[in-house]
Design an enzyme around this catalytic site. Structure first.
Site, PDB file in Angstrom:
ATOM      1  N   GLY A 292      16.384  -7.138  38.500  1.00 12.83           N
ATOM      2  CA  GLY A 292      15.400  -7.243  39.381  1.00 12.83           C
ATOM      3  C   GLY A 292      14.175  -8.434  39.179  1.00 12.83           C
ATOM      4  O   GLY A 292      14.063  -8.287  38.064  1.00 12.83           O
ATOM      5  N   LYS A 293      14.080  -9.034  40.272  1.00 11.40           N
ATOM      6  CA  LYS A 293      12.927  -9.997  40.047  1.00 11.40           C
ATOM      7  C   LYS A 293      11.950  -9.703  41.055  1.00 11.40           C
ATOM      8  O   LYS A 293      12.117  -9.676  42.378  1.00 11.40           O
ATOM      9  CB  LYS A 293      13.317 -11.295  40.349  1.00 11.40           C
ATOM     10  CG  LYS A 293      13.782 -12.072  39.074  1.00 11.40           C
ATOM     11  CD  LYS A 293      14.281 -13.572  39.467  1.00 11.40           C
ATOM     12  CE  LYS A 293      14.936 -14.042  37.959  1.00 11.40           C
ATOM     13  NZ  LYS A 293      15.382 -15.302  38.140  1.00 11.40           N
ATOM     14  N   GLY A 294      10.646  -9.163  40.729  1.00 10.32           N
ATOM     15  CA  GLY A 294       9.419  -8.969  41.528  1.00 10.32           C
ATOM     16  C   GLY A 294       8.563 -10.178  41.501  1.00 10.32           C
ATOM     17  O   GLY A 294       8.907 -11.292  41.119  1.00 10.32           O
ATOM     18  N   ARG A 295       7.798  -9.986  42.181  1.00  7.41           N
ATOM     19  CA  ARG A 295       6.641 -11.162  42.119  1.00  7.41           C
ATOM     20  C   ARG A 295       5.851 -11.347  40.802  1.00  7.41           C
ATOM     21  O   ARG A 295       5.214 -12.328  40.600  1.00  7.41           O
ATOM     22  CB  ARG A 295       5.678 -10.772  43.443  1.00  7.41           C
ATOM     23  CG  ARG A 295       4.736 -11.986  43.691  1.00  7.41           C
ATOM     24  CD  ARG A 295       4.167 -11.749  45.038  1.00  7.41           C
ATOM     25  NE  ARG A 295       4.981 -11.641  46.450  1.00  7.41           N
ATOM     26  CZ  ARG A 295       4.573 -11.622  47.405  1.00  7.41           C
ATOM     27  NH1 ARG A 295       3.570 -11.776  47.778  1.00  7.41           N
ATOM     28  NH2 ARG A 295       5.625 -11.508  48.377  1.00  7.41           N
ATOM     29  N   TYR A 296       5.751 -10.215  39.936  1.00  8.10           N
ATOM     30  CA  TYR A 296       5.231 -10.315  38.904  1.00  8.10           C
ATOM     31  C   TYR A 296       6.199 -10.239  37.530  1.00  8.10           C
ATOM     32  O   TYR A 296       5.381 -10.039  36.390  1.00  8.10           O
ATOM     33  CB  TYR A 296       4.158  -9.134  38.998  1.00  8.10           C
ATOM     34  CG  TYR A 296       3.396  -9.246  40.151  1.00  8.10           C
ATOM     35  CD1 TYR A 296       2.213  -9.907  40.195  1.00  8.10           C
ATOM     36  CD2 TYR A 296       3.646  -8.445  41.266  1.00  8.10           C
ATOM     37  CE1 TYR A 296       1.615  -9.994  41.445  1.00  8.10           C
ATOM     38  CE2 TYR A 296       3.063  -8.460  42.414  1.00  8.10           C
ATOM     39  CZ  TYR A 296       1.813  -9.158  42.512  1.00  8.10           C
ATOM     40  OH  TYR A 296       1.329  -9.412  43.610  1.00  8.10           O
ATOM     41  N   GLY A 297       7.262 -10.291  37.690  1.00 10.78           N
ATOM     42  CA  GLY A 297       8.121 -10.347  36.491  1.00 10.78           C
ATOM     43  C   GLY A 297       9.572  -9.975  36.690  1.00 10.78           C
ATOM     44  O   GLY A 297       9.870 -10.399  37.952  1.00 10.78           O
ATOM     45  N   GLU A 298      10.159  -9.578  35.629  1.00 15.22           N
ATOM     46  CA  GLU A 298      11.576  -9.510  35.775  1.00 15.22           C
ATOM     47  C   GLU A 298      12.032  -8.147  35.153  1.00 15.22           C
ATOM     48  O   GLU A 298      11.210  -7.752  34.201  1.00 15.22           O
ATOM     49  CB  GLU A 298      12.317 -10.898  34.979  1.00 15.22           C
ATOM     50  CG  GLU A 298      12.312 -11.898  35.580  1.00 15.22           C
ATOM     51  CD  GLU A 298      13.050 -13.147  34.748  1.00 15.22           C
ATOM     52  OE1 GLU A 298      13.374 -14.132  35.254  1.00 15.22           O
ATOM     53  OE2 GLU A 298      13.331 -12.736  33.521  1.00 15.22           O
ATOM     54  N   LYS A 312      11.203  -4.065  31.881  1.00 17.93           N
ATOM     55  CA  LYS A 312      10.350  -4.814  32.593  1.00 17.93           C
ATOM     56  C   LYS A 312       9.565  -5.950  31.848  1.00 17.93           C
ATOM     57  O   LYS A 312       8.758  -5.354  30.953  1.00 17.93           O
ATOM     58  CB  LYS A 312       9.485  -3.817  33.734  1.00 17.93           C
ATOM     59  CG  LYS A 312       8.554  -4.647  34.730  1.00 17.93           C
ATOM     60  CD  LYS A 312       8.137  -3.505  35.589  1.00 17.93           C
ATOM     61  CE  LYS A 312       7.163  -3.986  36.740  1.00 17.93           C
ATOM     62  NZ  LYS A 312       6.569  -3.121  37.515  1.00 17.93           N
ATOM     63  N   ASP A 413       1.276   0.972  46.160  1.00 21.05           N
ATOM     64  CA  ASP A 413       2.032  -0.045  46.521  1.00 21.05           C
ATOM     65  C   ASP A 413       3.346   0.545  46.657  1.00 21.05           C
ATOM     66  O   ASP A 413       4.743   0.237  46.383  1.00 21.05           O
ATOM     67  CB  ASP A 413       2.198  -0.772  45.386  1.00 21.05           C
ATOM     68  CG  ASP A 413       2.899  -2.362  45.890  1.00 21.05           C
ATOM     69  OD1 ASP A 413       3.435  -2.508  47.151  1.00 21.05           O
ATOM     70  OD2 ASP A 413       3.722  -3.190  44.986  1.00 21.05           O
TER      71      ASP A 413
HETATM   72  P1  ADP Z   1       7.606  -5.690  40.214  1.00 18.35           P
HETATM   73  O1  ADP Z   1       6.325  -5.046  39.541  1.00 18.35           O
HETATM   74  O2  ADP Z   1       7.945  -6.851  39.720  1.00 18.35           O
HETATM   75  O3  ADP Z   1       7.800  -5.372  41.837  1.00 18.35           O
HETATM   76  P2  ADP Z   1       9.329  -3.174  39.871  1.00 18.35           P
HETATM   77  O4  ADP Z   1       9.177  -2.309  38.918  1.00 18.35           O
HETATM   78  O5  ADP Z   1       8.936  -3.048  41.082  1.00 18.35           O
HETATM   79  O6  ADP Z   1       8.775  -4.686  39.470  1.00 18.35           O
HETATM   80  O7  ADP Z   1      10.865  -3.714  39.813  1.00 18.35           O
HETATM   81  C1  ADP Z   1      11.448  -4.746  40.585  1.00 18.35           C
HETATM   82  C2  ADP Z   1      12.920  -4.316  40.950  1.00 18.35           C
HETATM   83  O8  ADP Z   1      13.715  -4.129  39.761  1.00 18.35           O
HETATM   84  C3  ADP Z   1      13.208  -3.040  41.655  1.00 18.35           C
HETATM   85  O9  ADP Z   1      12.955  -3.325  42.999  1.00 18.35           O
HETATM   86  C4  ADP Z   1      14.387  -2.561  41.236  1.00 18.35           C
HETATM   87  O10 ADP Z   1      15.607  -3.218  42.074  1.00 18.35           O
HETATM   88  C5  ADP Z   1      14.766  -2.994  39.853  1.00 18.35           C
HETATM   89  N1  ADP Z   1      14.432  -2.265  38.949  1.00 18.35           N
HETATM   90  C6  ADP Z   1      13.261  -1.697  38.379  1.00 18.35           C
HETATM   91  N2  ADP Z   1      13.103  -0.796  37.307  1.00 18.35           N
HETATM   92  C7  ADP Z   1      14.367  -0.437  37.321  1.00 18.35           C
HETATM   93  C8  ADP Z   1      15.186   0.666  36.591  1.00 18.35           C
HETATM   94  N3  ADP Z   1      14.561   1.625  35.761  1.00 18.35           N
HETATM   95  N4  ADP Z   1      16.516   0.800  36.797  1.00 18.35           N
HETATM   96  C9  ADP Z   1      17.134  -0.214  37.541  1.00 18.35           C
HETATM   97  N5  ADP Z   1      16.397  -0.892  38.383  1.00 18.35           N
HETATM   98  C10 ADP Z   1      15.178  -1.306  38.428  1.00 18.35           C
HETATM   99 MG    MG Z   2       7.556  -3.637  42.422  1.00 21.95          MG
END
Ligand code: ADP
Ligand code: MG
Length: 588
Positions: A292-298, A312, A413
């Site tokens: 996963g790639k969010g706006r604030y990290g991977e 994360k 959020d």
């Molecule tokens: P951000 O702060 O960058 O939004 P998130 O914690 O929301 O990060 O995670 C971004 C994405 O990564 C999620 O939308 C999901 O698709 C994937 N992800 C995050 N945590 C997990 C996890 N524990 N298991 C599987 N996928 C995850």
């Molecule tokens: Mg998120």
């Protein structure tokens, strides 16, 4: 220059017609000729002498001991000179060094009288004939710096010419200028040479050394800052975790890591591994793939003790989110089956870059957003998702009192991308980077200092028109409820009924662009008062129509009218009763 000086003198004297001592074979014969002033006989005698002397000139070359000796050149060359024109002047002729054996030469355009000082400083005199007066008749003084440098003083000559038979007979030898003292060019001493080399080396080495030093200093400062930052980050982490070390010190005793982890998972107090174990977490995890790639990290899937976990990795610019999430996950009593399971946080240094890690349970189905995009849902699945999510939200929103209490937490959020789907179809709430906490006893609302704001698409009307009362924690709860209503809408669209199912869509997808701005959302939500569409199909179904009504109550413009999370949960449970299978599950 050395050669030039030599050449000039040499060339000049080449044309001087004279004989050397040895050519005077018969002095008495010469005296007689001279006394009789019989110039015709003298000329014949000269021719005879020239023929004899030609052979000898070669041998004499080898006797010249010094390149720089002017008189040697003088003597060597005139033997090979051409005969002078027979109708020229006759001249008094005598030979250097002291002009003691005079005779007569003939056929000259000029007679000369010469004084020459050699390279050793000795003066030599001569008289004779010349046909090349332009070259010969002159006075020169050389500084000798080059041609006679090795002797320490110069060669000079003065050759005066006259026209007329025997006009040079009584001419005085010209006086030469005093010898100019030639200062030998100072040869740089060994010390001086060393000085030059030293200066050169300094000129090269100094800038390089200074540059090198500068680079080292900069690197050291960077390293120092990096270490300091790491220490600060550890400090922050330690703050939230220290009490847990105490709590779980017993468990840590002889247990294996896995046991410690299991214990921490079931202990119910706080969450995550003991702090000291967390410090080595990053070293034990091998990252596999980015999930996963969010706006604030991977977010990466990693393997820890043979099991998949999620890591994360925050961009270092979003340190505030990492701090906040670590802080929230470390909150005592947070652990809940509908809150993403936390393992630990670690800040590692990779290639001198600070990496902020948050390690959690891994859920292979990924986010609810991904899940809804992939699959349509049965009613049971729909309700399972909604019920588990709202249960997680209730747990978050609820403050637990007591010595080991838990503050109320608002997520800020809530959206389908921050909700993860477990293998059993239930959900967990994730991503606490924006969360705020509240403790009733102190009345304190802890709002993180984080430049990050919630997702604009999910922002409630009071955020968009900036009428929200930030002092009241209840306002934050209501914001979460509004966002949950939108999640309900997204999920309900994917719930199959007899009439079919809608494709997945983001809330307001038909009204705003993929990445809407604050102003766009404000216009749609506040000015135009739009809300997502309740589909007609839903009205035909008891469950779906129930869900439709519930979400309407939750996205109300007036935040105080919105239902609290616990009420939503109760309503959802009621709706679930309509589904015999789910009702059975819940009663078990
Ligand atoms: P951000 O702060 O960058 O939004 P998130 O914690 O929301 O990060 O995670 C971004 C994405 O990564 C999620 O939308 C999901 O698709 C994937 N992800 C995050 N945590 C997990 C996890 N524990 N298991 C599987 N996928 C995850
Ligand atoms: Mg998120």
């Amino acid at each position: 220059m050395k050669k030039l000086v030599y050449l000039l003198v040499l060339t000049s004297l080449q044309f001087i017609n004279a004989t050397d001592d040895e050519t005077v074979k018969d002095e008495s014969k010469l005296d007689k000729i001279l006394n009789e002033h019989d110039w015709q006989k003298f000329a014949e005698y000269e021719q005879e002498l020239s023929a004899d002397s030609e052979d000898k000139s070669v041998d004499e070359n080898s006797n010249d001991e010094e390149f720089g000796s002017l008189l040697a050149d003088f003597g060597r060359n005139f033997n090979s000179l051409p005969l002078l024109a027979p109708n020229g002047f006759s001249c008094y002729s005598c030979e250097a060094p002291n002009c003691s054996h005079p005779h007569v030469c003939a056929g000259a355009s000029h007679c000369y009288t010469a004084s020459v000082r050699d390279a050793h400083g000795e003066e030599h005199f001569s008289k004779g004939c010349t046909n090349t007066h332009a070259f010969v008749c002159k006075t020169e003084s050389y500084d000798g710096r080059h041609s006679h440098q090795k002797h320490g003083h110069s060669a000079q000559y003065s050759i005066q010419c006259c026209q007329g038979d025997m006009c040079n007979e009584n001419a005085e030898f010209p006086e030469l200028e005093p010898v100019p003292v030639v200062e030998k060019e100072p040869v740089p001493s060994f010390a001086d040479q060393n000085g030059h080399i030293l200066k050169l080396l300094l000129a090269v080495i100094c800038p390089v050394a200074i540059l090198g030093l500068l680079v080292i200093v900069i690197l050291m400062i960077m390293r120092y800052k990096h270490n300091k930052r790491m220490e600060e980050l550890n400090q922050v982490d330690r703050q939230y975790q220290e009490e847990m070390v105490g709590l779980r010190a017993q468990a840590a005793g002889d247990s294996t890591l896995r046991e410690i982890f299991d214990d921490s998972m079931t202990s119910g107090s706080g969450s995550g591994l003991p702090f000291l174990v967390q410090r080595t977490l990053a070293k034990q995890i091998s990252l596999r793939e980015c999930i996963g790639k969010g706006r604030y990290g991977e977010v990466w899937r990693g393997v820890w003790h043979g099991e998949s976990i999620a890591v994360k990795i925050f961009f270092s610019r979003d340190e505030a989110s990492w701090q906040r999430e670590t802080e929230i996950y470390s909150t005592t009593l947070l652990r809940h089956e509908n809150i993403l399971g936390y393992i630990g946080s670690d800040c590692t240094s990779r290639n001198s870059c600070t990496q902020l890690w948050l390690v959690t349970h891994y859920h292979p189905l990924g986010s609810l957003y991904d899940h809804l995009n992939r699959t349509a849902l049965s009613k049971v699945e729909t309700l399972r998702i909604l019920l588990s999510t709202i249960t997680g939200l209730v747990h978050l929103h609820t403050e637990i009192f007591g010595t080991q209490g838990k503050p109320a937490i608002a997520h800020r959020d809530i959206k389908t991308k921050n909700i993860l789907v477990r293998a059993d179809g239930t959900c967990v709430i994730a991503d606490f980077g924006l969360a705020v906490t509240h403790t009733q006893t102190t009345g304190e609302t802890n709002i993180p200092q984080n430049p990050r704001v919630g997702t604009k698409r999910y922002m409630s009307p009071e955020i968009l028109d900036m009428s929200m009362n930030m002092q009241s924690f209840e306002s934050f709860r209501r914001v979460d409820v509004y966002a949950f209503a939108l999640v309900m809408w997204e999920v309900t669209r994917r719930c199959m009924s007899h009439e079919g199912v809608e494709d997945y869509a983001l809330p307001f997808h038909e009204m705003v662009a993929p990445d809407p701005g604050f102003e766009d959302m404000h216009k749609v939500v506040c000015v135009d008062g739009f809300r997502p569409l309740i589909e007609e199909r839903w009205e035909e179904d008891k469950v779906l129509s129930g869900l439709g009504r519930l979400m309407r109550d939750c996205w109300h413009e007036n935040s105080s009218v919105r239902l609290p999370a616990l009420r939503i949960k109760k309503s959802l449970m009621k709706i679930a009763q309509l589904e015999p299978k789910l009702g059975l599950e819940m009663s078990e």
